[in-house]
Design a protein around this motif. Sequence first.
Motif, PDB file in Angstrom:
ATOM      1  N   GLN A 116      38.842  29.613  41.528  1.00 39.55           N
ATOM      2  CA  GLN A 116      38.402  29.692  42.920  1.00 39.55           C
ATOM      3  C   GLN A 116      38.335  28.297  43.540  1.00 39.55           C
ATOM      4  N   ARG A 117      39.367  27.526  43.237  1.00 39.28           N
ATOM      5  CA  ARG A 117      39.446  26.146  43.736  1.00 39.28           C
ATOM      6  C   ARG A 117      40.748  25.973  44.491  1.00 39.28           C
ATOM      7  N   SER A 118      40.743  24.984  45.345  1.00 41.18           N
ATOM      8  CA  SER A 118      41.977  24.664  46.046  1.00 41.18           C
ATOM      9  C   SER A 118      42.105  23.154  46.197  1.00 41.18           C
ATOM     10  N   TRP A 151      46.070  26.929  45.829  1.00 38.95           N
ATOM     11  CA  TRP A 151      44.881  27.659  45.391  1.00 38.95           C
ATOM     12  C   TRP A 151      45.054  28.151  43.972  1.00 38.95           C
ATOM     13  N   ARG A 152      43.976  28.092  43.187  1.00 42.87           N
ATOM     14  CA  ARG A 152      43.982  28.614  41.816  1.00 42.87           C
ATOM     15  C   ARG A 152      42.939  29.714  41.706  1.00 42.87           C
ATOM     16  N   LYS A 153      43.411  30.926  41.494  1.00 44.69           N
ATOM     17  CA  LYS A 153      42.527  32.093  41.442  1.00 44.69           C
ATOM     18  C   LYS A 153      41.503  31.997  40.325  1.00 44.69           C
ATOM     19  N   PHE A 173      38.646  21.477  47.063  1.00 45.33           N
ATOM     20  CA  PHE A 173      37.597  22.329  47.616  1.00 45.33           C
ATOM     21  C   PHE A 173      37.176  23.329  46.544  1.00 45.33           C
ATOM     22  N   GLN A 174      35.879  23.598  46.459  1.00 47.10           N
ATOM     23  CA  GLN A 174      35.325  24.589  45.532  1.00 47.10           C
ATOM     24  C   GLN A 174      35.091  25.905  46.281  1.00 47.10           C
ATOM     25  N   ARG A 175      35.022  27.002  45.559  1.00 50.61           N
ATOM     26  CA  ARG A 175      34.684  28.320  46.099  1.00 50.61           C
ATOM     27  C   ARG A 175      35.569  28.725  47.273  1.00 50.61           C
TER      28      ARG A 175
END
Length: 155
Positions: free
Chosen positions: A48-50, A43-45, A71-73
């Motif tokens: 907000q993506r993973s 995850w990247r803060k 994945f978004q959001r």
Amino acid sequence: MEAWLGRKEEDHIVAQTPPLSNARAKWKAPPPQWIKCNTDGAWRKEHQRSRVGWISRDSRGKLLWAGVKDFQRVGSPIEAEAEGIKWATQSKRSLGYNQVPYETDSQVLARMITGQEVIWPKLEPVMQEIQHYLSENPGYKLGFIQGKEIRQQTE
């Protein structure tokens, strides 16, 4: 205070890296006729993506299937891990596999899925889907893996 002010600092410090054999868990094969699926999420803060991934191998360790997906959001690392498990269980179901032990490195998530810990409200929708896929097939098991130790969370 004088001891701190008079300390001698090292000019050159070399970080010691543990040997690879101690740094990684050794993969353990599933029983014959089963496939094992390991999942993970990152995850990247700031965005907000993973990115999640899974890999499936047979009892000989032969790679059968693998997947990576963005994945978004996604709001946290545990949400990313949950999305990875959900996608892996959906994929194995659509591929027709019925005997699959899944492994995650998220102990908190594994405990929530297996009913050993309260599910966080934000995770309820994805957790319901995961629990549905795991409950509809008695050959699907979820385990937690950490270091060299694997603890089976369901029997």
